[in-house]
Scaffold this motif. Sequence first.
Motif, PDB file in Angstrom:
ATOM      1  N   LYS A   1       0.866  -1.193   0.000  1.00 52.17           N
ATOM      2  CA  LYS A   1       0.000   0.000   0.000  1.00 52.17           C
ATOM      3  C   LYS A   1       0.891   1.227   0.000  1.00 52.17           C
ATOM      4  CE  LYS A   1      -2.664   2.137   3.686  1.00 52.17           C
ATOM      5  NZ  LYS A   1      -3.655   1.874   4.763  1.00 52.17           N
TER       6      LYS A   1
ATOM      7  N   LYS B   1       1.183   5.466   0.069  1.00 54.25           N
ATOM      8  CA  LYS B   1       0.502   6.714   0.388  1.00 54.25           C
ATOM      9  C   LYS B   1       0.641   7.641  -0.818  1.00 54.25           C
ATOM     10  CE  LYS B   1      -0.606   5.945   4.777  1.00 54.25           C
ATOM     11  NZ  LYS B   1      -1.963   6.020   5.334  1.00 54.25           N
TER      12      LYS B   1
ATOM     13  N   ASP C   1      -3.428   4.758  -0.685  1.00 50.20           N
ATOM     14  CA  ASP C   1      -4.209   5.387   0.393  1.00 50.20           C
ATOM     15  C   ASP C   1      -3.943   6.887   0.349  1.00 50.20           C
ATOM     16  OD1 ASP C   1      -5.532   6.145   2.690  1.00 50.20           O
ATOM     17  OD2 ASP C   1      -4.345   4.917   4.063  1.00 50.20           O
TER      18      ASP C   1
ATOM     19  N   ASN D   1      -5.638   9.237   2.388  1.00 50.62           N
ATOM     20  CA  ASN D   1      -5.991   9.922   3.635  1.00 50.62           C
ATOM     21  C   ASN D   1      -6.681  11.271   3.352  1.00 50.62           C
ATOM     22  OD1 ASN D   1      -3.175   8.350   4.777  1.00 50.62           O
ATOM     23  ND2 ASN D   1      -5.018   8.245   6.038  1.00 50.62           N
TER      24      ASN D   1
ATOM     25  N   GLU E   1      -7.886   3.872  -1.287  1.00 51.49           N
ATOM     26  CA  GLU E   1      -8.403   4.081   0.068  1.00 51.49           C
ATOM     27  C   GLU E   1      -8.596   5.568   0.363  1.00 51.49           C
ATOM     28  OE1 GLU E   1      -5.981   1.959   2.912  1.00 51.49           O
ATOM     29  OE2 GLU E   1      -6.876   2.979   4.627  1.00 51.49           O
TER      30      GLU E   1
ATOM     31  N   ASP F   1     -11.833   4.363   4.916  1.00 54.25           N
ATOM     32  CA  ASP F   1     -11.126   4.213   6.190  1.00 54.25           C
ATOM     33  C   ASP F   1     -11.702   5.249   7.159  1.00 54.25           C
ATOM     34  OD1 ASP F   1      -9.312   4.411   8.303  1.00 54.25           O
ATOM     35  OD2 ASP F   1      -7.512   4.490   7.098  1.00 54.25           O
ATOM     36  N   GLU F   2     -11.210   6.501   7.092  1.00 52.95           N
ATOM     37  CA  GLU F   2     -11.631   7.552   8.027  1.00 52.95           C
ATOM     38  C   GLU F   2     -13.143   7.745   8.092  1.00 52.95           C
ATOM     39  OE1 GLU F   2      -8.926   7.634   6.135  1.00 52.95           O
ATOM     40  OE2 GLU F   2      -7.462   9.137   6.755  1.00 52.95           O
TER      41      GLU F   2
ATOM     42  N   ASN G   1     -11.976  -0.708   5.375  1.00 51.75           N
ATOM     43  CA  ASN G   1     -10.843  -0.888   6.277  1.00 51.75           C
ATOM     44  C   ASN G   1     -11.415  -0.793   7.683  1.00 51.75           C
ATOM     45  OD1 ASN G   1      -8.947   0.031   8.206  1.00 51.75           O
ATOM     46  ND2 ASN G   1      -7.614   0.950   6.666  1.00 51.75           N
TER      47      ASN G   1
ATOM     48  N   LYS H   1     -10.730  -0.576  11.648  1.00 51.11           N
ATOM     49  CA  LYS H   1      -9.774  -0.344  12.728  1.00 51.11           C
ATOM     50  C   LYS H   1     -10.557  -0.343  14.026  1.00 51.11           C
ATOM     51  CE  LYS H   1      -6.554   2.429  10.005  1.00 51.11           C
ATOM     52  NZ  LYS H   1      -5.905   3.729   9.840  1.00 51.11           N
TER      53      LYS H   1
HETATM   54 MG    MG Z   1      -6.028   4.691   5.564  1.00 47.95          MG
END
Ligand code: MG
Length: 378
Positions: free
Chosen positions: A167, A169, A194, A196, A219, A244-245, A266, A268
């Motif tokens: 993965k 960034k 990803d 973000n 992502e 994700d977030e 994803n 978490k």
């Molecule tokens: Mg992420």
Amino acid sequence: MKDVLMQINEIRLHRLRMHLKQPFLTSFGTISEKEFFIIEVIDDHGTIGYGESVAFTTPWYTEETVKTVEHIMEQFLIPLVFQQSFHHPMEVAKRFHTVKGNPMAKAALETALWDLYAKRTKKPLWEMIGGIRSEVEVGVSIGIQPSIKTLLDKIDAYLQEGYRRVKLKVKPGHDIDVLKHVRQAFPTVPLMVDANSAYTLNDLHHLKKFDEFQLLMIEQPFGEREFLEHAELQTVLDTPICLDESIRCLDDVKLATKLGSGKIFNVKIGRIGGLTEAIHIHQFSKENNIPLWCGGMFESGIGRALNISLASLEQFLLPGDISASNRYWDADIIKPEITHKKGKIAVSERPGIGFHISYREMERHLVERKTFKNKNIS
Ligand SMILES: [Mg+2]
Ligand SMILES: O=C(O)CCC(=O)c1ccccc1C(=O)O
């Protein structure tokens, strides 16, 4: 199942600061150390459960920080744990509903209660939550590198080690060109990116170019509340979007699925408030054939062990961001340390999270310790 009753007599919060072996660069900035809490919950049998809080010192990933987690645990969650005894950690997770938000604070305590419960019932945690895998597949998340050459060398080294997926960034100005070089050097490696939240809907046509790189997924390209924008992007993009977030609870998964904002999630444990919510998300995803995978937060061994248990669930169909201890730490705070063989990490057959804490290692990184005693008991 044997009925256990747990009463928490004492809770200890160990605030640690550990240096990452190498700084990690994201679209937000550089992380070179991790400050976090190790939670110990001690019951009336003297059994100890361990949890870890994953929040960072700054609110760059989600809004919680080390300080807000401490405040919420001390003032609100610990009193709720002490309130009365319980038969199952899910009862306490329900009590926590009276506190809005703050999932990382909740998860830190709730996971410790799951570890305790699994130890009291003498079962491995992964088995307790319904896991089906004896080993979980893992990949690496690689921060933004100073040069393409460094990046290619790093990828090569991780693949040699056996990690199963890479993965990267990405951010505006650091994406297509990087992907071209990586795909040229590694044409078939399972690859994903990803962002973000570094892009906006204005980048729609630019993001469409990502389709040519056969990525497993992209992502979190947009902001955490941008369910509609993600859905719009997914209508033009062949590459699956992974959120994700954006995902804080089961309802977010339902919303994203209904709107078409993402096809993969994803998970978490910290971001969604604990293992109870993770189990609910897993159930829904299984019923609806939605692939999940376990994300990472530069955890110490305690958090890593929890992630391994989670990733053993059936619907965790893609490799997780669960690296071996030695990728991030010179020495981890658990024994044995977490290792992988050819990109697979075996679950522990021991009760609870299945690892011992090394108090000696923990002391080396200790910044502050706070002890709370249950005054409701005589
Ligand atoms: Mg992420
Ligand atoms: O290896 C890990 O622990 C995960 C690395 C990672 O990508 C990450 C690390 C910290 C915060 C957010 C993220 C993310 O998945 O976005």
